[in-house]
Design a protein around this motif. Structure first.
Motif, PDB file in Angstrom:
ATOM      1  N   LEU A   1       0.821  -0.941   0.003  1.00 20.45           N
ATOM      2  CA  LEU A   1       0.252   0.213   0.007  1.00 20.45           C
ATOM      3  C   LEU A   1       1.085   1.717  -0.321  1.00 20.45           C
ATOM      4  N   ASN A   2       0.990   1.813  -1.245  1.00 20.66           N
ATOM      5  CA  ASN A   2       1.315   3.169  -0.791  1.00 20.66           C
ATOM      6  C   ASN A   2       1.588   4.115  -2.643  1.00 20.66           C
TER       7      ASN A   2
ATOM      8  N   ASN B   1       4.786   2.288  -9.206  1.00 21.34           N
ATOM      9  CA  ASN B   1       4.080   1.983 -10.721  1.00 21.34           C
ATOM     10  C   ASN B   1       3.617   0.789 -11.299  1.00 21.34           C
ATOM     11  N   ARG B   2       2.953  -0.212 -10.676  1.00 20.86           N
ATOM     12  CA  ARG B   2       2.883  -1.488 -10.762  1.00 20.86           C
ATOM     13  C   ARG B   2       1.268  -2.413 -10.474  1.00 20.86           C
ATOM     14  N   PRO B   3       1.473  -3.434 -10.726  1.00 20.59           N
ATOM     15  CA  PRO B   3       0.081  -4.144 -10.302  1.00 20.59           C
ATOM     16  C   PRO B   3       0.792  -4.664  -9.018  1.00 20.59           C
ATOM     17  N   GLY B   4      -0.898  -4.788  -8.443  1.00 18.17           N
ATOM     18  CA  GLY B   4      -0.304  -5.179  -6.660  1.00 18.17           C
ATOM     19  C   GLY B   4      -0.582  -4.347  -5.866  1.00 18.17           C
ATOM     20  N   VAL B   5      -0.390  -2.859  -5.758  1.00 19.22           N
ATOM     21  CA  VAL B   5      -0.177  -1.431  -5.816  1.00 19.22           C
ATOM     22  C   VAL B   5      -1.138  -1.020  -5.703  1.00 19.22           C
ATOM     23  N   ALA B   6      -1.616  -0.534  -4.688  1.00 17.29           N
ATOM     24  CA  ALA B   6      -2.789   0.782  -4.895  1.00 17.29           C
ATOM     25  C   ALA B   6      -2.359   1.601  -3.300  1.00 17.29           C
TER      26      ALA B   6
ATOM     27  N   ARG C   1      -1.380  -0.370 -11.315  1.00 19.78           N
ATOM     28  CA  ARG C   1      -1.826  -0.098  -9.757  1.00 19.78           C
ATOM     29  C   ARG C   1      -3.283  -0.989  -9.815  1.00 19.78           C
ATOM     30  N   ALA C   2      -3.009  -1.480  -9.115  1.00 23.68           N
ATOM     31  CA  ALA C   2      -4.874  -1.999  -8.381  1.00 23.68           C
ATOM     32  C   ALA C   2      -5.785  -0.564  -8.386  1.00 23.68           C
ATOM     33  N   ASP C   3      -5.184   1.077  -8.086  1.00 23.89           N
ATOM     34  CA  ASP C   3      -6.177   1.781  -7.749  1.00 23.89           C
ATOM     35  C   ASP C   3      -6.002   2.501  -9.202  1.00 23.89           C
TER      36      ASP C   3
END
Ligand code: SF4
Ligand code: SF4
Ligand code: SF4
Length: 291
Positions: free
Chosen positions: A51-52, A56-61, A267-269
């Motif tokens: 979480l950050n 800039n990649r999948p798995g991050v929100a 990203r996931a968001d």
């Protein structure tokens, strides 16, 4: 099989409006990822969820939302970006490891039935949820399939949580592959368009990509998106593919599936039009949601 064939051939209208299923749509239409899925039910060796606000990649929100918060975030996003045609859920964990994603889609379907609802999953729980997915009006899904042979998959995925048990090694790989293929078969018969996401790890699955495309195409998938490995976590010593390897993989997959070549590993968001600069997620999450 006629139903599966119609799934492959009859979805041009959907593709034209979906930025992850058509190269043209990628530059015109937008998608939002609603990060409602907090956990995962498998362990991919390359995965690093976080979480950050910066990576800039999948798995991050930047955070995980509840289904209600996701609906309000979508309302705000539609005001900022009227080009949004797709509401997607792609993590940060697995969209079918908890019921959060399906609850969110049910809320979206009531309020915005015109939006394409899109779900990304590792497929472990896909067949169990297929009926609910189709009944919720989800029209497109992505299933991440990194190998269709257990001896290859066990090098990429070290374990799965399945039926209250943590299973590792060859057995985990066998179950995951069987569940993914069963899930793809079931959901494509319910007329949901299936894209396969495959993480290309050159020293493990480069020469296996064609076989993944063949087997998943037979199961009913219509499209494939080959994504270069981001070497991290337990796979930080593996090499990411170079352009030639990525291109060779795509050419070999194209014998069986249409290949999407524009993925930017969002990203996931993420929110906005993937093919244009600028992402709106910062604007969405900087201020608290109005109650
Ligand atoms: Fe990570 Fe996705 Fe693999 Fe789960 S399925 S471990 S979230 S890469
Ligand atoms: Fe759907 Fe996957 Fe694109 Fe997200 S990244 S909108 S889940 S295809
Ligand atoms: Fe589209 Fe790839 Fe981004 Fe998904 S991760 S929204 S497929 S560009």
């Amino acid at each position: 099989n006629l139903t599966v064939m119609s799934n492959k051939e009859g979805y041009d209208h959907l593709r034209k409006k979906h930025p992850c299923f058509s190269g043209e749509a990628h530059f015109i239409h937008g998608r939002i990822h609603l990060p409602v899925s907090p956990i995962c039910n498998i362990h991919c060796r390359f995965c690093k969820r976080s979480l950050n606000k910066t990576e800039n990649r999948p798995g991050v929100a930047c955070k995980v939302l509840t289904p209600d918060e996701a609906l309000r975030t979508l309302e705000k996003a539609l005001l900022l970006c009227p080009e949004l045609t797709v509401a997607g859920i792609a993590g940060p964990g697995d969209a079918l490891a908890t019921t959060d994603a399906l609850e969110t889609f049910e809320l979206i379907e009531k309020k915005y039935p015109e939006l394409i609802k899109c779900l990304s999953t590792n497929g472990l729980m896909l067949s169990e949820n297929a009926r609910r997915i189709a009944d919720t009006g989800i029209k497109t899904i992505s299933v991440t399939v990194n190998a269709v042979e257990p001896e290859i998959l066990e090098k990429i995925c070290s374990g799965i949580y399945y039926k209250n048990e943590y299973i590792t090694g060859r057995k985990a790989a066998e179950i995951l592959i069987a569940k993914q293929l069963e899930g793809i078969r079931t959901i494509s018969r319910l007329e949901v368009l299936v894209k396969i996401n495959t993480v290309l790890i050159p020293d493990i699955n480069l020469s296996h990509i064609e076989e993944i495309a063949r087997v998943t195409s037979e199961a009913g998938a219509a499209m494939m998106n080959i994504i270069p490995l981001i070497p991290q976590n337990e796979m930080s010593s593996h090499k990411a593919p170079d352009c030639t390897e990525l291109n060779n993989a795509r050419v070999s997959a194209e014998k069986y599936l249409q290949v999407f070549r524009h993925c930017k590993q969002c990203r996931a968001d993420a929110c906005g039009i993937p093919g244009r600069p600028g992402d709106l997620s910062e604007l969405l999450y900087d201020q608290p949601l109005e109650t």
